[in-house]
Write a protein that holds these residues in place. Structure first.
Motif, mmCIF file in Angstrom:
data_model
loop_
_atom_site.group_PDB
_atom_site.id
_atom_site.type_symbol
_atom_site.label_atom_id
_atom_site.label_comp_id
_atom_site.label_asym_id
_atom_site.label_seq_id
_atom_site.Cartn_x
_atom_site.Cartn_y
_atom_site.Cartn_z
ATOM 1 N N SER A 36 0.904 -1.188 -0.111
ATOM 2 C CA SER A 36 -0.040 0.021 -0.028
ATOM 3 C C SER A 36 0.642 1.209 -0.166
ATOM 4 O O SER A 36 1.758 1.412 0.765
ATOM 5 C CB SER A 36 -0.863 -0.075 1.130
ATOM 6 O OG SER A 36 -0.238 0.077 2.416
ATOM 7 N N TRP A 72 3.003 2.509 -1.946
ATOM 8 C CA TRP A 72 4.563 2.941 -2.728
ATOM 9 C C TRP A 72 4.022 2.533 -4.398
ATOM 10 O O TRP A 72 3.140 1.814 -4.873
ATOM 11 C CB TRP A 72 5.344 1.823 -2.301
ATOM 12 C CG TRP A 72 5.804 1.861 -1.090
ATOM 13 C CD1 TRP A 72 5.471 1.422 0.113
ATOM 14 C CD2 TRP A 72 7.067 2.566 -0.709
ATOM 15 N NE1 TRP A 72 6.148 1.890 1.066
ATOM 16 C CE2 TRP A 72 7.160 2.522 0.560
ATOM 17 C CE3 TRP A 72 7.978 3.209 -1.549
ATOM 18 C CZ2 TRP A 72 8.237 3.029 1.602
ATOM 19 C CZ3 TRP A 72 9.301 3.824 -0.648
ATOM 20 C CH2 TRP A 72 9.281 3.453 0.785
ATOM 21 N N VAL A 82 10.969 4.266 -7.220
ATOM 22 C CA VAL A 82 9.548 4.224 -6.750
ATOM 23 C C VAL A 82 9.106 5.716 -6.277
ATOM 24 O O VAL A 82 10.008 6.758 -6.356
ATOM 25 C CB VAL A 82 9.748 3.523 -5.226
ATOM 26 C CG1 VAL A 82 10.324 2.122 -5.493
ATOM 27 C CG2 VAL A 82 10.648 4.264 -4.279
ATOM 28 N N THR A 103 7.292 7.028 -2.904
ATOM 29 C CA THR A 103 7.155 6.917 -1.717
ATOM 30 C C THR A 103 5.642 7.365 -1.250
ATOM 31 O O THR A 103 4.929 8.139 -1.938
ATOM 32 C CB THR A 103 8.205 7.704 -0.544
ATOM 33 O OG1 THR A 103 7.856 8.997 -0.677
ATOM 34 C CG2 THR A 103 9.558 7.514 -1.122
ATOM 35 N N PRO A 104 4.898 6.871 -0.181
ATOM 36 C CA PRO A 104 3.542 6.987 0.249
ATOM 37 C C PRO A 104 3.606 8.478 0.548
ATOM 38 O O PRO A 104 2.338 8.785 0.277
ATOM 39 C CB PRO A 104 3.787 6.147 1.761
ATOM 40 C CG PRO A 104 4.626 4.946 1.582
ATOM 41 C CD PRO A 104 5.886 5.527 0.857
ATOM 42 N N ASP A 105 4.727 9.246 0.903
ATOM 43 C CA ASP A 105 4.382 10.595 0.826
ATOM 44 C C ASP A 105 4.895 11.394 -0.385
ATOM 45 O O ASP A 105 4.983 12.811 -0.131
ATOM 46 C CB ASP A 105 4.664 11.381 2.062
ATOM 47 C CG ASP A 105 6.191 10.925 2.425
ATOM 48 O OD1 ASP A 105 6.937 9.960 1.842
ATOM 49 O OD2 ASP A 105 6.844 11.285 3.321
ATOM 50 N N LEU A 160 7.485 11.463 -2.837
ATOM 51 C CA LEU A 160 8.846 11.519 -3.027
ATOM 52 C C LEU A 160 9.321 10.593 -4.173
ATOM 53 O O LEU A 160 9.118 9.198 -4.077
ATOM 54 C CB LEU A 160 9.884 11.496 -1.875
ATOM 55 C CG LEU A 160 9.240 12.543 -0.578
ATOM 56 C CD1 LEU A 160 10.109 12.431 0.587
ATOM 57 C CD2 LEU A 160 9.680 14.007 -1.407
#
Lengths: 178, 178
Positions: A6, A8, A29, A31-33, A35
């Motif tokens: 979840s 990524w 990738v 990131t979840p926030d 980046l």
């Protein structure tokens, strides 16, 4: 494509280095926030550690490790191809200590370095295994086997004589079993 | 040349891959029982984990990990350059949870994967840290902080909710402190 984990998002992938027992992966990738990152990680086979309780004592192996020097560990090692974690645990326990049989119970698995590699260490408790011949793998000729009462095992942890994180977690988990 | 670790002889060395946070080494060695081997291993910076006990509860962080999915860990992370383990522990605890100060005690260090990397995870117990602002590192915006009573922490381990081996070892070690 969106990764199964979840949050990524994976936008690219390469494998910049591989040798028999490990492969380096480099993923691009988000990131979840939000980046953009390159995530470099290592793939290697899962491992197993076994807390063998024999006549109320825990069985340890002591060995000179190339990377960290002499230390105590619970018996264990790397899973062979097409081998289940319990099969590998029974094989490694037998090879390193001569013990076989007994009543086996899974105590789950841990990830030693979750930011660097997804490899897991599978944990087992083996009660009342019985003694047979020791058949060491090549390169393990310097193994010494020790049987420690629970209090001495905890003392060995506190004295820093058991470096292996999965072994330490498993000693506590095995002794905390109801 | 003879390596400093007893029994192993190193006859050659190369560094086939390096990226910011890790370097792959390949050493040609003679094992303690006389076998010629190539030993491929990974160098990476040491890490730290902190068992923060606040009003009798253990502080955990929960986060989506790229490699292993969502899991609980004790607060911690990788040492910065020229940072001592305790400095890194205080920094990570503060960044991830807002907690700072308190009475700190080293509980030694562990090696998560002694056959693959010599990196160590330094363990600390921090009693009665106090609340301040949370300042997350980039990429950590999804962290949730939980405070669990000791019995719930042990239940979380048994349920497989704490994958990180060093965290599990440190939870048991912290709760077993005299």
């Amino acid at each position: 494509m969106t990764d199964h984990r979840s949050g990524w998002i994976v936008t690219g992938h390469s494998e910049p280095y591989a040798v028999g027992r490990l492969m380096v992966h480099r993923d691009e990738v988000v990131t979840p926030d939000g980046l953009d990152r390159s995530y470099v990680w290592v793939a290697a086979r899962d491992q197993v550690r076994v807390a063998a309780l024999v006549e109320g004592k825990l069985v340890f192996v002591e060995q000179d490790h190339y990377l960290i020097g002499r230390t105590l560990q619970l018996p264990g090692g790397t899973l062979n191809e097409r081998e289940s974690p319990e099969e590998a645990g029974r094989r490694e326990l037998s090879e390193e200590t001569g013990l076989h049989g007994g009543v086996w119970q899974s105590l789950g698995h841990l990830c030693p370095l979750p930011g660097l590699t997804p490899l897991g260490v599978h944990l087992f408790l083996a009660i009342d295994a019985v003694t047979g011949p020791v058949v060491l793998e090549p390169g393990e000729g310097d193994i010494a086997v020790h049987r420690l009462p629970p209090l001495e095992a905890i003392e060995a942890i506190r004295a820093g004589r058991i470096a292996c994180a999965a072994s330490v977690a498993l000693v506590y988990a095995a002794l905390a079993q109801p």
